[in-house]
Design an enzyme around this catalytic site. Sequence first.
Site, PDB file in Angstrom:
ATOM      1  N   GLU A 269       0.195  -1.160   5.623  1.00  0.00           N
ATOM      2  CA  GLU A 269       1.286  -0.762   6.515  1.00  0.00           C
ATOM      3  C   GLU A 269       1.231   0.726   6.810  1.00  0.00           C
ATOM      4  O   GLU A 269       1.512   1.156   7.935  1.00  0.00           O
ATOM      5  CB  GLU A 269       2.627  -1.126   5.874  1.00  0.00           C
ATOM      6  CG  GLU A 269       3.840  -0.917   6.776  1.00  0.00           C
ATOM      7  CD  GLU A 269       4.482   0.465   6.663  1.00  0.00           C
ATOM      8  OE1 GLU A 269       5.413   0.751   7.431  1.00  0.00           O
ATOM      9  OE2 GLU A 269       4.046   1.279   5.810  1.00  0.00           O
TER      10      GLU A 269
ATOM     11  N   ASP B 198       0.824  -1.211   0.000  1.00  0.00           N
ATOM     12  CA  ASP B 198       0.000   0.000   0.000  1.00  0.00           C
ATOM     13  C   ASP B 198       0.856   1.257   0.000  1.00  0.00           C
ATOM     14  O   ASP B 198       2.042   1.230   0.333  1.00  0.00           O
ATOM     15  CB  ASP B 198      -0.939   0.004   1.205  1.00  0.00           C
ATOM     16  CG  ASP B 198      -0.196   0.120   2.536  1.00  0.00           C
ATOM     17  OD1 ASP B 198       0.783  -0.645   2.724  1.00  0.00           O
ATOM     18  OD2 ASP B 198      -0.584   0.951   3.380  1.00  0.00           O
TER      19      ASP B 198
END
Length: 309
Positions: free
Chosen positions: A169, A78
Amino acid sequence: MSVKERFIRYVKIDTQSNPETGAHPSTEKQFALARLLTEELKALGAQGVRLDEHCYVYAQLPANAEGLPSLGFIAHMDTEPVCSGRDVKPDCVVCRGDVRLKNGKIISESEFPVLKKYVGKELIVTDGSTLLGADDKAGVAEIMQLVEELSARPEIRHGKIGIAFTPDEEIGEGADHFDVEGFGCDYAYTVDGGQLGGLDYETFNAASAVVEVEGVSTHTGGAKGKMVNSMGVAMEFCALLPKGQVPELTEGREGFIHLDAIHGNVEHTVMQFLIRDHDKELFRQKKELMEKAAAYINAKYPTQPLALT
């Protein structure tokens, strides 16, 4: 495929996470890269390749020598929620000091002295309109290149190599559904950021806090004694926090309380904070300080509660 080609391919896929959804993964679009990596891992000969319902990708290269430890390599897919990851247009430039992006913005050597190390080298940059996504698609590309090279060169002796790519994350949830037991490695490395050749062996304690302030809105012409401006109360709260313990004034192992976002109006203001410290006791004290600041504000404005979570 070269590591550069992989990286450019990956950054063009929008994998922006979102802390507001409450879902796991926080955005469905992260599955696009996860599915691509799953297929690429299979094509490279990795074993045990799987993509779970929470968007975690796992794979392994079996050991080709006895007596060696199993090593894991992890990267997140991400990208940062605060800056768009859509329609990324990577550009390859040779560093001459200052770097001019295609939209005219300049990454200056005076502001980023690290550029001095890369004069004459090729850099991959954004066009200036979006995030590039090197955090952490550079790590993803590096790990995929490792898989390809180890698969093609059996003469390199190694124990079991574990591979994992994680979602979310950037919003602090990357480890929430990680299958540690299934990953099954003696040691693991997160490939994410830092200088070339650098190795970080510790990290900070981390927490986030959300402060919500309720105000009272009245017509400004007759507001005396009636209006409670939630934005003003929010500023009072911030004034109670230590001025020197912020990212722009700290370095190394020094901790901080960072106001990461604020939005609001007279009636309602929300602030989001990041709390960091390597020292566990100082970390606890920072959280306690925020609780005491909230208690002080609530005592001062007893009819307009301030919520800290």
